[in-house]
Design a protein around this motif. Structure first.
Motif: not given
Length: 258
Positions: A250-258
């Motif tokens: 989930e953290v990796q997804k949030l970083k990619k979405a930024e």
């Protein structure tokens, strides 16, 4: 007066005073402090009383004890090439060893200071009577989730191991090395003629890896742990690892979405 000379120097350094600062507190000249520490002059009785009061010790302790011996140094050998190593320890007034605590923030400094008596003396220290009198113990604060359910921030109390061949496979240990720093792992695949140790995490998300014995500085067998986090009831290690893995994704997804 040899003990007085070394005690003045020891007390000054331990409390972080320069010679000038100590002289100011004692209302004497700075050159006198240097002369006392080098044994070129003897302090007056009134000065000795002031020193004892300043550092909250008795006059008898200042004159008769070697206060610097609160830090001891002993030499131990290991089988990795049969090299002689130095292990610095601290002891109390009864010559009983303390348990020094290496906080996580101090772990990098520990790689350079593990054999330095002054560095070890500056570490916090405590006692755990239930460990008994045998062996030398040290405590390390760990970081990360590689050894779940042992949580990040837990303090692992380890017993110093000087003969690495005596460690059984699967034993949890603190391993200190220049390459990996201070890590908490289980040791496996440790053949007597092997030059490497295989280190495993309890969290299956993390893959095992090998560490050459020549890179290892110290090994401490885990004997106890201190934690403010209580284990979660009715949850398996696999499920706990799965939760951590999901959070990481989930953290990796949030970083990619930024």
């Amino acid at each position: 007066m040899e003990k007085v000379t070394s005690n003045i120097r020891y007390l000054r350094k331990k409390n972080g005073y320069t010679q000038a600062q100590l002289a100011e507190k004692l209302d004497i000249k700075r050159s006198l402090v240097g002369a006392y520490e080098e044994g070129r002059a003897e302090p007056k009785l009134s000065t000795l009383v002031n020193i004892a009061q300043l550092f909250n010790i008795t006059l008898d302790e200042l004159i008769t004890l070697n206060l610097a011996e609160s830090t001891g140094v002993k030499q131990v050998g290991n089988e990795s090439g049969g090299k002689l190593r130095v292990l610095a320890i601290t002891v109390d007034k009864e010559e009983k060893e303390n348990i020094e605590l290496v906080p996580y923030k101090a772990s990098a400094g520990y790689l350079n200071g593990y054999a330095d008596p002054e560095f070890i003396e500056d570490l916090p220290r405590f006692k755990l009577p239930m460990l008994g009198a045998g062996g030398t113990y040290r405590a390390f604060e760990i970081s990360g989730d590689s050894m779940l359910p042992i949580a990040s921030g837990t303090v692992i109390v380890g017993r110093f191991i000087d003969e690495w061949s005596s460690i059984k496979d699967g034993t949890p240990c603190i391993i200190v090395s220049q390459k990996e720093g201070v890590v908490f792992k289980r040791i496996y695949n440790k053949a007597p003629d092997s030059t490497v140790l295989r280190l495993h995490s309890d969290n299956p998300v993390y893959a095992p890896y090998e560490l050459h014995m020549g890179d290892i500085l110290e090994i401490w067998e885990a004997k106890a742990y201190i934690s403010s986090t209580f284990p979660i009831a009715d949850i398996s290690l696999d499920k706990l690892s799965s939760i951590v893995l999901d959070l990481q994704k989930e953290v990796q997804k949030l970083k990619k979405a930024e």
